[in-house]
Structure formats: C-alpha cells, structure tokens
Design a protein around this motif. Structure first.
Motif, PDB file in Angstrom:
ATOM      1  N   ALA A 143       0.819  -1.339   0.005  1.00  0.00           N
ATOM      2  CA  ALA A 143      -0.195  -0.146  -0.142  1.00  0.00           C
ATOM      3  C   ALA A 143       0.710   1.715   0.134  1.00  0.00           C
ATOM      4  O   ALA A 143       2.366   1.261   0.222  1.00  0.00           O
ATOM      5  CB  ALA A 143      -1.072   0.123   1.398  1.00  0.00           C
ATOM      6  N   LEU A 144       0.514   2.081  -0.293  1.00  0.00           N
ATOM      7  CA  LEU A 144       0.975   3.682  -0.654  1.00  0.00           C
ATOM      8  C   LEU A 144       0.626   4.575   0.610  1.00  0.00           C
ATOM      9  O   LEU A 144      -0.315   4.285   1.209  1.00  0.00           O
ATOM     10  CB  LEU A 144       0.945   4.202  -1.574  1.00  0.00           C
ATOM     11  CG  LEU A 144       0.767   5.429  -2.276  1.00  0.00           C
ATOM     12  CD1 LEU A 144       1.917   4.888  -3.006  1.00  0.00           C
ATOM     13  CD2 LEU A 144       0.018   5.830  -3.658  1.00  0.00           C
ATOM     14  N   VAL A 145       1.875   5.309   1.357  1.00  0.00           N
ATOM     15  CA  VAL A 145       1.908   6.255   2.457  1.00  0.00           C
ATOM     16  C   VAL A 145       2.383   7.061   2.584  1.00  0.00           C
ATOM     17  O   VAL A 145       3.202   7.347   2.105  1.00  0.00           O
ATOM     18  CB  VAL A 145       2.540   5.450   3.402  1.00  0.00           C
ATOM     19  CG1 VAL A 145       1.526   3.596   4.067  1.00  0.00           C
ATOM     20  CG2 VAL A 145       3.546   4.569   3.580  1.00  0.00           C
ATOM     21  N   PRO A 146       2.321   8.257   2.648  1.00  0.00           N
ATOM     22  CA  PRO A 146       2.439   9.309   2.457  1.00  0.00           C
ATOM     23  C   PRO A 146       3.275   9.976   3.566  1.00  0.00           C
ATOM     24  O   PRO A 146       4.054  10.237   3.615  1.00  0.00           O
ATOM     25  CB  PRO A 146       1.566  10.418   2.376  1.00  0.00           C
ATOM     26  CG  PRO A 146      -0.247   9.636   3.104  1.00  0.00           C
ATOM     27  CD  PRO A 146       0.701   8.359   3.292  1.00  0.00           C
ATOM     28  N   ASN A 147       3.072   9.553   5.104  1.00  0.00           N
ATOM     29  CA  ASN A 147       3.880   9.768   5.866  1.00  0.00           C
ATOM     30  C   ASN A 147       4.260   8.869   7.185  1.00  0.00           C
ATOM     31  O   ASN A 147       2.741   7.205   6.963  1.00  0.00           O
ATOM     32  CB  ASN A 147       3.008  11.326   5.865  1.00  0.00           C
ATOM     33  CG  ASN A 147       1.299  11.269   6.430  1.00  0.00           C
ATOM     34  OD1 ASN A 147       0.940   9.586   6.611  1.00  0.00           O
ATOM     35  ND2 ASN A 147       1.019  11.457   6.061  1.00  0.00           N
ATOM     36  N   LEU A 148       4.125   9.427   8.425  1.00  0.00           N
ATOM     37  CA  LEU A 148       4.172   8.511   9.533  1.00  0.00           C
ATOM     38  C   LEU A 148       2.731   7.960   9.637  1.00  0.00           C
ATOM     39  O   LEU A 148       2.370   6.965   9.871  1.00  0.00           O
ATOM     40  CB  LEU A 148       4.475   8.710  11.234  1.00  0.00           C
ATOM     41  CG  LEU A 148       6.494   9.098  10.624  1.00  0.00           C
ATOM     42  CD1 LEU A 148       7.146   9.738  11.416  1.00  0.00           C
ATOM     43  CD2 LEU A 148       6.424   7.339  10.409  1.00  0.00           C
ATOM     44  N   ALA A 149       2.067   9.025   9.698  1.00  0.00           N
ATOM     45  CA  ALA A 149       0.243   8.391  10.032  1.00  0.00           C
ATOM     46  C   ALA A 149      -0.182   7.486   8.801  1.00  0.00           C
ATOM     47  O   ALA A 149      -0.938   6.602   9.347  1.00  0.00           O
ATOM     48  CB  ALA A 149      -0.486   9.261  10.270  1.00  0.00           C
ATOM     49  N   GLY A 150       0.223   7.034   7.740  1.00  0.00           N
ATOM     50  CA  GLY A 150      -0.564   6.662   6.883  1.00  0.00           C
ATOM     51  C   GLY A 150       0.453   5.201   6.607  1.00  0.00           C
ATOM     52  O   GLY A 150      -0.072   3.882   6.559  1.00  0.00           O
ATOM     53  N   LEU A 151       1.706   5.172   7.065  1.00  0.00           N
ATOM     54  CA  LEU A 151       2.467   4.264   7.451  1.00  0.00           C
ATOM     55  C   LEU A 151       1.847   2.920   9.036  1.00  0.00           C
ATOM     56  O   LEU A 151       1.816   1.739   8.870  1.00  0.00           O
ATOM     57  CB  LEU A 151       3.478   3.879   7.911  1.00  0.00           C
ATOM     58  CG  LEU A 151       4.698   3.149   8.346  1.00  0.00           C
ATOM     59  CD1 LEU A 151       5.050   1.922   7.361  1.00  0.00           C
ATOM     60  CD2 LEU A 151       6.182   3.390   8.983  1.00  0.00           C
ATOM     61  N   ARG A 152       1.465   3.960  10.220  1.00  0.00           N
ATOM     62  CA  ARG A 152       0.746   3.142  10.726  1.00  0.00           C
ATOM     63  C   ARG A 152      -1.061   2.836  10.577  1.00  0.00           C
ATOM     64  O   ARG A 152      -0.644   1.962  11.056  1.00  0.00           O
ATOM     65  CB  ARG A 152       0.735   4.566  12.440  1.00  0.00           C
ATOM     66  CG  ARG A 152       2.069   4.523  13.431  1.00  0.00           C
ATOM     67  CD  ARG A 152       1.496   5.421  13.873  1.00  0.00           C
ATOM     68  NE  ARG A 152       0.744   6.833  14.039  1.00  0.00           N
ATOM     69  CZ  ARG A 152       2.127   7.970  13.901  1.00  0.00           C
ATOM     70  NH1 ARG A 152       3.693   7.093  14.053  1.00  0.00           N
ATOM     71  NH2 ARG A 152       1.978   9.497  13.605  1.00  0.00           N
ATOM     72  N   ARG A 153      -0.775   3.140  10.437  1.00  0.00           N
ATOM     73  CA  ARG A 153      -2.609   2.487   9.075  1.00  0.00           C
ATOM     74  C   ARG A 153      -2.418   1.311   8.039  1.00  0.00           C
ATOM     75  O   ARG A 153      -2.497   0.657   8.768  1.00  0.00           O
ATOM     76  CB  ARG A 153      -3.481   3.760   8.524  1.00  0.00           C
ATOM     77  CG  ARG A 153      -4.031   4.711   9.677  1.00  0.00           C
ATOM     78  CD  ARG A 153      -4.301   5.831   8.227  1.00  0.00           C
ATOM     79  NE  ARG A 153      -5.674   5.591   7.685  1.00  0.00           N
ATOM     80  CZ  ARG A 153      -6.057   6.343   6.513  1.00  0.00           C
ATOM     81  NH1 ARG A 153      -5.428   7.018   6.519  1.00  0.00           N
ATOM     82  NH2 ARG A 153      -6.808   5.140   5.380  1.00  0.00           N
TER      83      ARG A 153
END
Ligand code: MG
Length: 313
Positions: free
Chosen positions: A90-100
């Motif tokens: 999955a694509l993640v834009p930032n740390l918050a996205g990475l956590r999800r």
C-alpha cells in the motif's frame, strides 16, 4: 541497404524471469471517477492474485478527504483472503499513513517522491528535499517494523509543468531514495511522454547509481509508447514493470495523463517474448472483465478489447 533489427535481444530474453507489479487496485482505481464498493475491490484483488500476480498494490493510506476512492483501505485489507506467496502493498504518504498500513497488516509500503520540483509541490504540497526528509522518517519506521519500502519517482521522463527532466537528476534522486533504505525505485512516466531512446538514457544513467535489479519502470500509454518502452527497459536490464489490469487509471495532478500500461497488454508481450512471469493472461482478462461494469466506461487495454470483453457485457 535494408536495415534489419538484430534478433539477439529477443533470443536473450526467452526463458528469463520478469516481475509484474499490479497497481490497478491502487493507482488505477484511485484515478477513476466511479465509486467501486469495497467488496468489488476485494474480489478484484483476489482474482488478480489467482491470475498469478505476486505483487499487488491494493490501496493507499492517504487522506480520505483528498482521495475518497482510497478511504476504505483498511476495510479492503481486512476483507482480503490472502494467498501464500503474494505480497500485498500500500501507498503511504507519511508516518500516520504508515501506522495505518501496519495495523492493516500489509507486506510492503510505497512512498512517492518526484523528480521535478513543481510536480512535487502540486502533487504532495512539498518540495523535493522537504519530501525526502519526511520520507526518510517513514523508511526508518517501516524498516524497524520489518517492512520493505518501494519508492516511486514521478515525472522521470517529463513534467507537465517544467517539461524535460535531466536523466542525471533522476539518477541522483533514485540514489538518495536507495540511501534512505528504499529497496526498489519505480521510475515513473507520470504523464506518458517517454519514448524508447529516452528509457534507455534514463535507465542507463540511473543504473550507474542504483543496481538495475532495484529498478522498476512505471509506464503510461498516453502516446502509445508503453510497450515499446518496456522493450527498451528490458534491453537496458530492467526486469520489474508496473501495470494496471484493464489499463485503469491516470493521474489527477498530471493533466493529460491517460491510463497505466495495461497488465493484459504487458503479459501478452512478455508471453510472446517467451519470458516467464507466472501470470495467466486469461486470469487477468477475467479480473478486468469482472470489474468493468463498476468502472462506468470501457477499459483501454488492447488485449481486453481484442478479446471482445471490453464492453462490460
Ligand atoms: Mg500510474
């Protein structure tokens, strides 16, 4: 004298392995207007895995306000029956996205930088250097969690706002992505302007900095050159190519960009070259055919059209 093509390239490719990264569920559906229900996305991903695709980018953990098509990323991951040997990313834009993404249990994450300053600012609202500082944090956290990171590099072959992008600039940025721990760099033709000689130049320059085995090509067929560009990439040593089933997608921040290279069209070419992808062409066609009524328009894949299955009937 009549010029003739050397057959050496085609002979050399026979029997060689090639990897296809399926980006239809993310890069494709993210850029389609239609709202596709989560259950249909789940079925789409499962059919692509059944067709033999072993790397599938399933969604993006981005702002649901900015990209409503990807709002169901967690639900999609939770709904998947996973197949052994398939890497779901999955694509993640930032740390918050990475956590999800970590909570959803993905096998790999992807970050997205750009090779041109204006595109970077318009696409992710950050300049290139600023974005790389933030992505380095994401990379570090992903690696601590044991996840491989893929790095997209947009506009490697031209920018809709700045025009030409020097191959040396692409090479430098690809090197910086690798230094921060990215395992693979996807050189992306965001607006579909690349041609084979340019692919040769950009891959050649980048391969001086990054091992060619760590490079992928992400091509769009806007000007009908995607498959020719694949062949140039193969000649330059690339063995990983992105594609989207049916030719889904485009790019909302890249005016004029049409769909991604269609997985069916790529697999047809690879099969013809005698390369080993492990992917069933019929299986991919079936996945596209199943999704097509949810998309609201015929999918652009030539193979899909040639098989008479592109009308959503
Ligand atoms: Mg794309």
């Amino acid at each position: 004298m009549t010029p003739s093509l050397s057959p050496s390239l085609l002979v050399d490719l026979r029997g060689q392995s090639v990897q296809v990264v399926e980006v239809g569920p993310r890069d494709g559906l993210q850029n389609e207007r239609a709202h596709v229900p989560t259950a249909d996305k789940v079925a789409f991903v499962e059919q692509l895995a059944a067709a033999g695709l072993t790397r599938i980018e399933v969604s993006a953990f981005v702002s649901p306000h900015r990209v409503p098509q990807m709002a169901d990323a967690a639900a999609l991951c939770a709904g998947l029956t996973r197949r052994a040997g398939v890497r779901y990313s999955a694509l993640v834009p930032n740390l918050a996205g990475l956590r999800r993404a970590l909570s959803a249990g993905v096998d790999e994450v992807a970050i997205f930088a750009a090779a041109s300053e204006t595109f970077s600012r318009k696409n992710i609202n950050q300049g290139i250097d600023e974005s790389l500082i933030a992505y380095a944090e994401v990379c570090r956290a992903a690696r601590e969690a044991g996840l491989p990171v893929r790095g997209y590099l947009s506009t490697c072959f031209g920018c809709p706002f700045e025009g030409a992008v020097p191959p040396a600039r692409v090479a430098e940025l690809a090197g910086r992505l690798m230094e921060m721990g990215v395992r693979e760099v996807a050189l992306s033709d965001t607006i579909g302007v690349a041609h084979p000689a340019q692919v040769w130049d950009v891959v050649g320059a980048t391969a001086d900095v990054v091992p060619v085995a760590a490079l992928a090509l992400h091509l769009h067929d806007t000007r009908g050159t995607a498959l020719a560009n694949v062949l140039a990439g193969l000649e330059a040593g690339v063995r990983t190519f992105d594609a989207a089933a049916g030719g889904l997608g485009g790019c909302p921040y890249a005016p004029g960009a049409s769909g991604n290279l269609a997985t069916e069209d790529l697999v047809y070419l690879l099969d013809g070259l005698g390369m080993v992808s492990g992917i069933s062409l019929d299986g991919v066609v079936a996945a596209s055919q199943h999704l097509q009524p949810r998309i609201g328009h015929p999918m652009p894949s030539r193979v899909l059209q040639a098989t008479g299955r592109s009308t959503g009937q």
